[in-house]
Write a protein that holds these residues in place. Structure first.
Motif, PDB file in Angstrom:
ATOM      1  N   GLN A   1       0.798  -1.223   0.000  1.00 44.63           N
ATOM      2  CA  GLN A   1       0.000   0.000   0.000  1.00 44.63           C
ATOM      3  C   GLN A   1       0.832   1.274   0.000  1.00 44.63           C
ATOM      4  O   GLN A   1       0.414   2.290  -0.565  1.00 44.63           O
ATOM      5  CB  GLN A   1      -0.938   0.017   1.221  1.00 44.63           C
ATOM      6  CG  GLN A   1      -2.111  -0.944   1.101  1.00 44.63           C
ATOM      7  CD  GLN A   1      -2.990  -0.895   2.334  1.00 44.63           C
ATOM      8  OE1 GLN A   1      -2.730  -1.549   3.327  1.00 44.63           O
ATOM      9  NE2 GLN A   1      -4.051  -0.111   2.273  1.00 44.63           N
ATOM     10  N   TYR A   2       2.018   1.229   0.625  1.00 39.81           N
ATOM     11  CA  TYR A   2       2.769   2.464   0.819  1.00 39.81           C
ATOM     12  C   TYR A   2       4.100   2.514   0.051  1.00 39.81           C
ATOM     13  O   TYR A   2       4.627   3.609  -0.158  1.00 39.81           O
ATOM     14  CB  TYR A   2       3.051   2.670   2.315  1.00 39.81           C
ATOM     15  CG  TYR A   2       1.803   2.936   3.105  1.00 39.81           C
ATOM     16  CD1 TYR A   2       1.320   4.228   3.261  1.00 39.81           C
ATOM     17  CD2 TYR A   2       1.070   1.892   3.676  1.00 39.81           C
ATOM     18  CE1 TYR A   2       0.157   4.480   3.979  1.00 39.81           C
ATOM     19  CE2 TYR A   2      -0.093   2.135   4.380  1.00 39.81           C
ATOM     20  CZ  TYR A   2      -0.546   3.429   4.532  1.00 39.81           C
ATOM     21  OH  TYR A   2      -1.712   3.677   5.227  1.00 39.81           O
TER      22      TYR A   2
ATOM     23  N   ALA B   1       1.358  13.475  -0.791  1.00 37.59           N
ATOM     24  CA  ALA B   1       0.501  12.325  -1.082  1.00 37.59           C
ATOM     25  C   ALA B   1      -0.977  12.685  -0.955  1.00 37.59           C
ATOM     26  O   ALA B   1      -1.382  13.344   0.003  1.00 37.59           O
ATOM     27  CB  ALA B   1       0.835  11.167  -0.146  1.00 37.59           C
TER      28      ALA B   1
ATOM     29  N   SER C   1      -4.242  10.808  -0.382  1.00 41.19           N
ATOM     30  CA  SER C   1      -4.761   9.507   0.010  1.00 41.19           C
ATOM     31  C   SER C   1      -5.452   9.637   1.355  1.00 41.19           C
ATOM     32  O   SER C   1      -5.035  10.440   2.199  1.00 41.19           O
ATOM     33  CB  SER C   1      -3.623   8.487   0.119  1.00 41.19           C
ATOM     34  OG  SER C   1      -4.081   7.276   0.687  1.00 41.19           O
ATOM     35  N   ASP C   2      -6.510   8.845   1.556  1.00 43.19           N
ATOM     36  CA  ASP C   2      -7.180   8.845   2.861  1.00 43.19           C
ATOM     37  C   ASP C   2      -6.736   7.669   3.734  1.00 43.19           C
ATOM     38  O   ASP C   2      -7.329   7.379   4.759  1.00 43.19           O
ATOM     39  CB  ASP C   2      -8.699   8.833   2.696  1.00 43.19           C
ATOM     40  CG  ASP C   2      -9.206   7.618   1.917  1.00 43.19           C
ATOM     41  OD1 ASP C   2      -8.380   6.746   1.557  1.00 43.19           O
ATOM     42  OD2 ASP C   2     -10.423   7.536   1.666  1.00 43.19           O
ATOM     43  N   LEU C   3      -5.635   7.002   3.323  1.00 42.89           N
ATOM     44  CA  LEU C   3      -5.131   5.878   4.114  1.00 42.89           C
ATOM     45  C   LEU C   3      -4.501   6.338   5.430  1.00 42.89           C
ATOM     46  O   LEU C   3      -4.445   5.590   6.399  1.00 42.89           O
ATOM     47  CB  LEU C   3      -4.087   5.097   3.314  1.00 42.89           C
ATOM     48  CG  LEU C   3      -4.604   4.240   2.156  1.00 42.89           C
ATOM     49  CD1 LEU C   3      -3.436   3.655   1.374  1.00 42.89           C
ATOM     50  CD2 LEU C   3      -5.515   3.135   2.664  1.00 42.89           C
TER      51      LEU C   3
ATOM     52  N   ALA D   1       0.604   6.591  -4.307  1.00 41.29           N
ATOM     53  CA  ALA D   1       0.449   7.929  -3.736  1.00 41.29           C
ATOM     54  C   ALA D   1       1.656   8.393  -2.927  1.00 41.29           C
ATOM     55  O   ALA D   1       1.926   9.590  -2.834  1.00 41.29           O
ATOM     56  CB  ALA D   1      -0.804   7.961  -2.862  1.00 41.29           C
ATOM     57  N   PHE D   2       2.391   7.442  -2.339  1.00 40.89           N
ATOM     58  CA  PHE D   2       3.391   7.819  -1.340  1.00 40.89           C
ATOM     59  C   PHE D   2       4.834   7.789  -1.857  1.00 40.89           C
ATOM     60  O   PHE D   2       5.774   7.852  -1.076  1.00 40.89           O
ATOM     61  CB  PHE D   2       3.255   6.898  -0.119  1.00 40.89           C
ATOM     62  CG  PHE D   2       1.897   6.955   0.503  1.00 40.89           C
ATOM     63  CD1 PHE D   2       1.565   7.971   1.379  1.00 40.89           C
ATOM     64  CD2 PHE D   2       0.924   6.014   0.191  1.00 40.89           C
ATOM     65  CE1 PHE D   2       0.301   8.043   1.952  1.00 40.89           C
ATOM     66  CE2 PHE D   2      -0.343   6.069   0.754  1.00 40.89           C
ATOM     67  CZ  PHE D   2      -0.658   7.097   1.634  1.00 40.89           C
TER      68      PHE D   2
END
Length: 261
Positions: free
Chosen positions: A23-24, A242, A244-246, A32-33
């Motif tokens: 994810q990251y 980034a 993102s809502d993570l 995104a990151f």
């Protein structure tokens, strides 16, 4: 919205190390990151180590998850890298890459970025092999114990890198300061500490689980380091890019400090 009181805690619940990487830190197009979590530490560590005064026999890595991209610069300057992890799952995922097992997470995109910084893009495999050769010791640790790696006694380190761990394991400011003092106890007098972290974080999502994040700002971490017996040599802050809502961090921070002699 989920209440912060129901967030999981990394130190107690662990997290899915592979999902965290995917994810990251993956090379998925449009991740995104990439600028914040991949390139920011690689670029600052490369600059820090190429100056040449931070080197030695032992480097201890005390970082979150199964990340290794922050070690690509360090492997040129330390004979031994001792990796300490708080969970067995992180150790298993990291060893999968270190042992070049089938299905290991690919760090080729991170290696390529580091190699390009140094103008040595043709030496990708050589860089990865240097990390694998240096990081032969992966040990589970418990930061609540007096000897964090009992029954193993670690040699005093010339340098510690800690990336994104403290905001994951700390409940409050007292925890943060207490762990910094633990880090100091692992260092030689004059040894260096490199902290990489996120400012203004309150949560991070891995898979379907949301984890607590300890919220702090630049002023607090500077004061905490001085209070724990460190002298700050350099500090870089990068505003979040980034989308993102993570996770909800506001900025990245990179701090180089050394332990008073």
């Amino acid at each position: 919205m989920m209440s912060s009181s129901s967030y999981k805690r990394y130190a107690f619940h662990g997290c899915n190390s592979r999902q965290h990487l995917d994810q990251y830190l993956s090379d998925t197009s449009g991740i995104a990151f990439e600028e914040d979590i991949l390139k920011f530490p690689i670029e600052n560590l490369a600059k820090t180590f190429t100056v040449g005064h931070i080197k030695g026999d032992v480097l201890i890595d005390l970082s979150k998850g199964a990340m290794v991209h922050h070690l690509f610069a360090a492997c040129e300057f330390f004979e031994h890298i001792i990796v300490l992890k708080v969970s067995d799952q992180c150790i298993m995922e990291l060893k999968r890459w270190l042992d070049t097992r089938t299905g290991a997470f690919s760090w080729e995109h991170a290696t390529k970025h580091h190699a390009e910084i140094g103008g040595k893009s043709a030496q990708l495999k050589e860089k990865e092999e240097k990390v694998r050769a240096a990081a032969q010791h992966v040990v589970k640790c418990n930061l609540e114990k007096e000897n964090t790696t009992h029954p193993i006694v670690l040699p005093p380190a010339d340098c510690i890198i800690s990336a994104w761990l403290l905001e994951a394991i700390c409940k409050d400011q007292d925890d943060f300061i207490r762990y910094l003092r633990k880090f100091s106890g692992l260092l030689k007098p004059g040894g260096h500490l490199i902290l990489i972290g996120t400012l203004g974080l309150s949560f991070i999502t891995v898979g379907t689980d949301r984890y607590h994040g300890f919220t702090y700002d630049e002023d607090f971490v500077r004061k905490a380091l001085v209070g724990a017996g460190f002298v700050i040599d350099d500090c870089k802050v990068k505003e979040r890019t980034a989308v993102s809502d993570l996770t909800d961090y506001k900025a990245l921070i990179f701090i180089l400090a050394h332990k008073k002699k």
